[in-house]
Design a protein around this motif. Structure first.
Motif, PDB file in Angstrom:
ATOM      1  N   ALA A  51       8.386  -6.373  15.213  1.00 36.85           N
ATOM      2  CA  ALA A  51       9.164  -5.716  14.156  1.00 36.85           C
ATOM      3  C   ALA A  51       8.870  -6.298  12.777  1.00 36.85           C
ATOM      4  O   ALA A  51       9.090  -5.627  11.768  1.00 36.85           O
ATOM      5  CB  ALA A  51      10.647  -5.821  14.466  1.00 36.85           C
ATOM      6  N   LEU A  54       6.763  -4.118  10.681  1.00 38.13           N
ATOM      7  CA  LEU A  54       7.289  -2.816  10.291  1.00 38.13           C
ATOM      8  C   LEU A  54       8.136  -2.842   9.045  1.00 38.13           C
ATOM      9  O   LEU A  54       8.422  -1.803   8.470  1.00 38.13           O
ATOM     10  CB  LEU A  54       8.140  -2.238  11.445  1.00 38.13           C
ATOM     11  CG  LEU A  54       7.399  -2.004  12.745  1.00 38.13           C
ATOM     12  CD1 LEU A  54       8.370  -1.526  13.815  1.00 38.13           C
ATOM     13  CD2 LEU A  54       6.269  -1.010  12.560  1.00 38.13           C
ATOM     14  N   THR A  55       8.553  -4.013   8.603  1.00 37.99           N
ATOM     15  CA  THR A  55       9.422  -4.084   7.441  1.00 37.99           C
ATOM     16  C   THR A  55       8.666  -3.702   6.188  1.00 37.99           C
ATOM     17  O   THR A  55       7.458  -3.931   6.064  1.00 37.99           O
ATOM     18  CB  THR A  55      10.009  -5.494   7.269  1.00 37.99           C
ATOM     19  OG1 THR A  55       8.925  -6.419   7.128  1.00 37.99           O
ATOM     20  CG2 THR A  55      10.880  -5.880   8.434  1.00 37.99           C
TER      21      THR A  55
END
Length: 61
Positions: A51, A54-55
């Motif tokens: 994740a 993905l930021t």
């Protein structure tokens, strides 16, 4: 009478990564990995999560 012990102030971790550094690192690992398993292992070794890649970059939405 005893004085209460006060914990020393916490020092920031000099090796902590910014959100942007984590994002870039995760993306570099993902682009260099041979497959999903390899990517997952490399991210885990570096202490990153999928994740993190993905930021959005800081200051952008």
């Amino acid at each position: 009478m005893r004085q209460p012990k006060v914990a020393p102030p916490r020092q920031p971790d000099p090796f902590a990564l910014s959100r942007e550094q984590r994002r870039r690192g995760a993306r570099v690992v993902a682009s260099a990995a041979d497959d999903a398993g390899d990517c997952a292992r490399l991210l885990a070794i570096l202490g990153l999560n999928p994740a993190d890649g993905l930021t959005a970059p800081e200051g952008r939405l």
